[in-house]
Design an enzyme around this catalytic site. Structure first.
Site, PDB file in Angstrom:
ATOM      1  N   ILE A 489       0.814  -1.219   0.000  1.00 20.49           N
ATOM      2  CA  ILE A 489       0.000   0.000   0.000  1.00 20.49           C
ATOM      3  C   ILE A 489       0.845   1.264   0.000  1.00 20.49           C
ATOM      4  CG2 ILE A 489      -2.013  -1.051   1.070  1.00 20.49           C
ATOM      5  CD1 ILE A 489      -1.008  -0.050   3.758  1.00 20.49           C
ATOM      6  N   VAL A 491       5.310   2.877  -0.276  1.00 24.17           N
ATOM      7  CA  VAL A 491       6.746   2.665  -0.198  1.00 24.17           C
ATOM      8  C   VAL A 491       7.380   3.952   0.281  1.00 24.17           C
ATOM      9  CG1 VAL A 491       7.122   3.307  -2.606  1.00 24.17           C
ATOM     10  CG2 VAL A 491       8.809   1.883  -1.433  1.00 24.17           C
ATOM     11  N   GLY A 492       8.367   3.843   1.140  1.00 19.45           N
ATOM     12  CA  GLY A 492       9.037   5.024   1.677  1.00 19.45           C
ATOM     13  C   GLY A 492      10.532   4.822   1.745  1.00 19.45           C
ATOM     14  N   GLY A 493      11.203   5.743   2.420  1.00 18.45           N
ATOM     15  CA  GLY A 493      12.648   5.678   2.516  1.00 18.45           C
ATOM     16  C   GLY A 493      13.139   4.464   3.277  1.00 18.45           C
ATOM     17  N   PHE A 494      12.325   3.927   4.196  1.00 18.98           N
ATOM     18  CA  PHE A 494      12.711   2.761   4.989  1.00 18.98           C
ATOM     19  C   PHE A 494      12.430   1.467   4.234  1.00 18.98           C
ATOM     20  CE2 PHE A 494      11.817  -0.432   8.324  1.00 18.98           C
ATOM     21  CZ  PHE A 494      12.996  -0.349   9.054  1.00 18.98           C
ATOM     22  N   GLY A 495      11.345   1.413   3.500  1.00 21.79           N
ATOM     23  CA  GLY A 495      10.973   0.219   2.763  1.00 21.79           C
ATOM     24  C   GLY A 495       9.501   0.233   2.396  1.00 21.79           C
ATOM     25  N   LYS A 496       8.994  -0.929   1.995  1.00 26.67           N
ATOM     26  CA  LYS A 496       7.597  -1.037   1.578  1.00 26.67           C
ATOM     27  C   LYS A 496       6.671  -1.184   2.783  1.00 26.67           C
ATOM     28  CE  LYS A 496       7.899  -2.824  -3.147  1.00 26.67           C
ATOM     29  NZ  LYS A 496       7.487  -3.900  -4.072  1.00 26.67           N
ATOM     30  N   ASP A 607      10.984  15.619  10.834  1.00 20.53           N
ATOM     31  CA  ASP A 607      10.449  15.301   9.506  1.00 20.53           C
ATOM     32  C   ASP A 607       8.944  15.559   9.469  1.00 20.53           C
ATOM     33  OD1 ASP A 607      10.729  14.593   6.880  1.00 20.53           O
ATOM     34  OD2 ASP A 607      10.602  12.432   7.226  1.00 20.53           O
TER      35      ASP A 607
END
Length: 834
Positions: A489, A491-496, A607
């Protein structure tokens, strides 16, 4: 007579364009100005026009024409125009990218010693030079994207000094020369918005070849030889095969770089030794506190066949490209001209950029590596500056003062130097085998690492030893159907992020770390530490985590309404009402206020953005994603010194400049979110005109004019009460103050948002007969609160009631802890890079 002179100027400029035509590219605008001279001159085949003949370009309250009797290779340096007051040149231009070149060569003229002049140079949108002093001949080159029909170059003397310039150029360049979204050097992700960046040429180097002069370059550039930048000159050899260069359609052109650059290279001198294993390195001086755009020029003129040359490219010891095979990039073309663009991942903390090439582990029969050319360009900071000094008219001589202070401090701390050296050795041994943040780069499971510390130095033994937080990997796989891609659902800087369901039917969001991500162990630990120690209805709370099988997984409850950002633009969801938006801002402000004040030491989120504000089924806001959070300063400190992290467009410019973090950095970011909520548009949109690209700058322009209603979300037109909008705009303006000391606390922001909501509701509750289209119905309320500084005003009962309610909610233990640990979720979608 003035018209005849200007007509002559246009005629000579046309001749100059025809000269450029023989080189290939014909600039739309081609202003070459010989400043302070009564005559035109020709230099390297280009005609520089007297600014006396083009007098309509210059607006100057007081200027002096200066001439020198000295001999000069270039006549443009024999004369200068001196400015004793603020002066500017105005050029009529076509919109698009232009070179701006400023020529300086100081000499003595009457009472003016130009070597002592101190001044600034700026355009309408960028500061090019500030507190600038020049002791010898220099040319400063900039690439500016002009979004209007004219370009102004303003010269501003510093204090009681004066300004001068010998010659200047304003020349069109192809918009395609600087375009696209380059990758970050050595880091994942891409830099967005390059086309609107102002760039200053710091180094332009022809590897293995001679100096290239303007008359041998279609864009009149200068390319310097690379010999002075090489760290080990005996490790290389120069190759020249200019005739073999092939400009493949769709790739580099002669405007990208001339054949003289692509047809020469510096090659690793392996002496045909198959066991050769070393890197060729160049060292370049740069100014810290800026990001840099790097363009690498390649052309395989050393291979005799395709797929022979494989090598690695490094920037500052970070791998940028591994096993680079140039022929594969160019549709199997040998000796094809090719470029690769990169941007340094963050503002440089030192004054060096080190570029290296070295042999690959692939095809080691003949280990070698090449580089043909390199351009390094400084990128403007968030304030539009390419120079960090004082640049306001009449600014005092701060540089001299700083030098004197530096001498005093240096003399004072000198005796402590030995202790510092010893301490440095101690830290060196402590940091062996660790990464930049002092964290091991290996993904070690927390369950096997015992008592550990996060990036803030906070022990998280209590978390890792509490089995109720740890969720088995098998249960996580079952919840996500083995991480089925159909359940992804976000995806970001850390992962999915995956949607899942636990065995008891609880809907969850599972954020699975990607080992290749730049974020990793530090962010994982920080997220666990922060979410486990805080309990608040407007902060997400941790369900659990998994650290088996080298996995790093964080688990939160699924939130039906996702991110605030998705409800503002880009997703097609129904528009939020003004009341809903205010309540979301209030909830978010409560969460941040608790972070800043709810523990022995403040916690700074670092952030804050609309993608990190999540909404439950009732649209209640929760602040999410604490991977970058940082414990704030001690009571006796004013700030925390730390590397800059955050999201482009939301980043506090003072924090960016000084690397000094305070709670007011969150306040700035929250101010950007407020205007994002009001205007329902991205904080950075390169597709818009220059003045609209940055939301914070654009909104502040309208706020200061008192016309904020002109830029609000069209769906809100006629639905915001004037006093509510005014209070909201004033609060956002305070949040975006240039300096943190001028910004309100999050408590003050919260109080003003509560009041803005009361102003919106008070009239509606007692004025049902009015139409919704009410922006022109009411004027000033009889009584108003003072901005931020008069929270004790008891004359407005409704405001006091809201303040009392807020204080009671924040102090109630039951209120803070009465939310189930499962009522949680962290960020679903992170479209912006950090």
């Amino acid at each position: 007579m003035g018209g005849e002179k200007f007509g002559f100027f246009i005629w000579v400029s046309s001749i100059s364009c025809l000269i450029c035509l023989c080189h290939g590219y014909v600039p739309v605008n081609n202003y070459l100005i010989n400043c302070g001279s009564p005559t035109n001159i020709t230099v390297t085949g280009r005609v520089f026009i007297s600014d006396k003949l083009a007098s309509t370009l210059l607006t100057s309250p007081s200027e002096i024409l200066a001439a020198s009797n000295r001999s000069s290779d270039s006549d443009i340096y024999k004369t200068a125009r001196i400015f004793t007051g603020i002066s500017k040149y105005t050029f009529s231009v076509a919109r698009g990218r232009h070179w701006v070149r400023l020529h300086f060569s100081p000499f003595q003229f009457k009472n003016f010693e130009m070597g002592s002049a101190k001044f600034s140079v700026s355009s309408q949108t960028h500061v090019l030079l500030s507190d600038f002093t020049v002791k010898s001949r220099v040319m400063k080159e900039y690439s500016l994207n002009v979004a209007t029909s004219h370009l102004e170059l303003m010269f501003t003397p510093s204090g009681d000094s004066f300004a001068f310039v010998n010659a200047l150029e304003v020349v069109s360049i192809p918009d395609t020369l600087i375009s696209g979204d380059p990758s970050f050097a050595g880091s994942p992700g891409r830099f967005q918005g390059l086309s609107w960046q102002a760039l200053e040429t710091v180094h332009r180097v022809n590897m293995g070849g001679p100096r290239v002069t303007p008359n041998n370059d279609t864009l009149s550039r200068i390319w310097e030889p690379d010999s002075e930048f090489l760290v080990e000159k005996n490790l290389v050899k120069s190759v020249s095969k200019i005739a073999s260069v092939d400009y493949v359609p769709g790739y580099a052109t002669e405007d990208t770089a001339p054949r003289t650059v692509y047809g020469t290279c510096t090659e690793m001198n392996s002496a045909d030794n198959p066991s050769s294993n070393f890197n060729v390195t160049w060292d370049f001086d740069v100014v810290p506190d800026f990001q840099y755009f790097l363009r690498f020029h390649f052309c395989d003129i050393v291979s005799k066949a395709l797929n022979q040359l494989y090598f690695n490219l490094y920037v500052d010891a970070m791998m940028v490209v591994e096993n680079l095979d140039l022929s594969s990039y160019l549709s199997n073309t040998l000796a094809g001209a090719y470029t690769m663009d990169y941007v340094t991942g963050s503002a440089k903390q030192n004054n060096r950029i080190r570029v290296s090439i070295g042999p690959s582990t692939v095809h080691t029969d003949y280990p070698t590596a090449i580089l043909n050319g390199l351009e390094i360009m400084k990128m403007n900071n968030s304030k539009g500056q390419l120079s960090m000094g004082t640049f306001l008219p009449g600014a005092s001589n701060s540089t001299t003062k700083k030098k004197n202070i530096g001498m005093i401090v240096g003399a004072t701390v000198g005796p402590l130097f030995a202790l510092v050296v010893l301490g440095g050795f101690f830290l060196l041994f402590k940091k062996r085998g660790r990464g930049q943040d002092g964290q091991s780069k290996t993904w070690i499971p927390l369950s096997t690492s015992g008592a550990t510390s996060d990036s803030n130095g906070t022990t998280i033994t209590s978390v890792t030893s509490n089995s109720s937080y740890r969720i088995p990997f098998a249960a996580v796989k079952e919840a996500t159907n083995s991480f089925d891609e159909n359940r992804a659902i976000g995806v970001g800087g850390f992962g999915k992020v995956y949607k899942g369901e636990l065995h008891d039917g609880t809907q969850v969001a599972v954020k699975r770390g990607n080992p290749k991500s730049q974020q990793g162990l530090a962010e994982f630990r920080t997220e666990i530490e922060m979410l486990s120690q805080f309990r608040h209805r407007h902060l997400v709370s941790l369900i659990g985590y998994c650290d088996e099988n080298n996995e790093m997984i964080l688990i939160y409850e699924y939130m039906e309404n996702g991110t605030l950002k998705s409800h503002l633009y880009g997703s097609g969801l129904p528009s939020l009402s003004w009341k809903q938006r205010l309540e979301i801002c209030i909830g978010s402000a409560r969460g941040l206020h608790y972070l800043h004040t709810g523990d022995s030491k403040p916690v700074i989120h670092r952030d804050v953005k609309s993608a990190n504000i999540l909404l439950d089924e009732n649209l209640m806001a929760k602040v999410a994603d604490f991977g970058l959070s940082k414990t704030g300063p001690e009571i006796d400190q004013t700030h925390v010194s730390t590397a800059v992290k955050g999201s482009f467009g939301y980043l506090d410019p003072e924090y960016f400049r000084r690397q000094q973090l305070t709670e007011k950095s969150d306040v700035y970011s929250f101010g950007v979110v407020m205007f994002e909520v009001l205007c329902a548009r991205p904080v950075i949109d390169p597709t818009l005109t220059r003045e609209m690209v940055n939301l914070a700058e654009w909104a502040m322009k309208w706020q200061k004019k008192g016309q904020l209603e002109h830029i609000i979300d069209p769906s809100l037109h006629g639905k915001i009460r004037p006093d509510s909008l005014r209070k909201f705009g004033e609060t956002g303006e305070k949040c975006l103050a240039d300096f943190g000391v001028d910004r309100p606390s999050m408590g003050d922001v919260l109080w003003n948002l509560e009041y803005a909501l009361q102003l919106q509701e008070a009239v509606i509750d007692g004025d049902d007969q009015e139409d919704d289209n009410s922006t022109n119905i009411i004027g000033e309320l009889p009584l108003r609160f003072n901005d931020f500084n008069n929270r004790g005003d008891t004359s407005v009962n409704v405001g006091v009631a809201r303040e009392r309610q807020f204080q009671e909610e924040e102090s109630s233990v039951d209120d803070l802890s009465g939310v189930s640990m499962s009522k949680v979720f962290s960020q679903l979608v992170k479209s912006e890079g950090r």
